[in-house]
Design a protein around this motif. Sequence first.
Motif, short mmCIF file in Angstrom:
data_model
loop_
_atom_site.label_atom_id
_atom_site.label_comp_id
_atom_site.label_asym_id
_atom_site.label_seq_id
_atom_site.Cartn_x
_atom_site.Cartn_y
_atom_site.Cartn_z
N SER A 70 1.15 -1.14 -0.05
CA SER A 70 -0.11 0.07 -0.26
C SER A 70 0.70 1.25 0.04
N ASP A 130 -7.56 -1.41 -1.28
CA ASP A 130 -6.62 -2.21 -0.68
C ASP A 130 -7.45 -3.41 -0.09
N GLU A 131 -6.52 -4.52 0.11
CA GLU A 131 -7.37 -5.68 0.88
C GLU A 131 -8.28 -6.26 -0.13
N THR A 173 -4.51 -4.52 -3.82
CA THR A 173 -3.57 -5.19 -3.14
C THR A 173 -4.27 -6.11 -2.42
MG LIG Z 1 -1.82 -2.50 2.57
#
Ligand SMILES: [Mg+2]
Length: 315
Positions: A70, A130-131, A173
């Motif tokens: 990130s 993210d995630e 990500t």
């Molecule tokens: Mg991250």
Amino acid sequence: MKMTYREAFGAAFPEDELRFEPSEGYDEFVPRGSQDFVFNVDLTRDLVMVLLSGSSDGLFIFGPTGCGKSSHIREVFARLKMPMIGMTCTEATTSADFIGSWVLVGDDGMRWLDGPLTIAVREGLPLVLDEMDQMRPEELVILNGILDGSPLVIPQLGGEVIAIHPRFRLIATGNSNGTWDGSNAYVGVKRQNMAFMDRMIVARAAYMDPEVERMLLEKAFLGTTITSDIIKKAIELANDIRAQFLAGRIGMTFSTRSLKRWMRLTIAYHRQDHPLRMALLKALVNRAEPVDQEVIFRAAAALFGNAFGSGDTLS
Ligand SMILES: [Mg+2]
Ligand SMILES: Nc1ncnc2c1ncn2[C@@H]1O[C@H](COP(=O)(O)OP(=O)(O)OP(=O)(O)O)[C@@H](O)[C@H]1O
């Protein structure tokens, strides 16, 4: 805008030129970077390629926790002074969260609020998820058409059609490569849809090279109570734990994030007995399973000797 890779990302990069139109009017969406960030050459090139080439492929970066996925993304945007829209995904995130919703605004009744995908597609801002692998795969299928260049259709707005802005990109990500790695280390990670993943460039991120990590920590902590010997041994310990984690022998890893926290806490506890030990407990060991706690403590005691205090006990 004209700059070279080296000007943007540092001496490890070539003098190749980067040319792109600056995005105007979205200053508040440009992440704030840090001067001491160390850019990984491969990851940075992948990001720049996706951002500046005309291709609409998405980019999915996966790798172990705290290795810098990130932050790499944010720092690349910061150096290019490019705006982005970030969103952290969870199991509860739905395609409706991406698109937007009607909300009740006081006495004014219902108002439509664009979600991050709608803003990104309309305004031409890259969307950073993210995630992403925490999400249920069926909720991501909405992105298939968009990555193919089809417009976004918003059923909640009576079927409004929004063409995809040429600057829209999808960057995501996760801790798995989309197939779920079979381990329980990353609770909540889900196997993703193959047709969706087929629309992404997939890059693997790894923990930093020990030499690069040493430079990073020396820049951040030398001149305090942290010596270069402590940094060298701390990185050795981190890499030992990472190797054991990646080999499936222990359930805890040692991220760059935790390594920096360990050093920061060691400085904060410098007036107490055995600051390295106290700090390691709070930065990492206290949240490991009991068997892993012992492995980590024993390895640290072997490396640091007296400076770590005696015994394997966790107090
Ligand atoms: Mg991250
Ligand atoms: N290349 C780097 N240069 C400087 N600091 C770094 C670098 N990589 C990681 N870090 C440090 O590690 C921290 C964690 O990195 P980051 O949040 O990017 O990890 P991540 O891979 O996204 O982890 P997660 O899977 O948990 O989301 C950063 O905030 C930063 O302090």
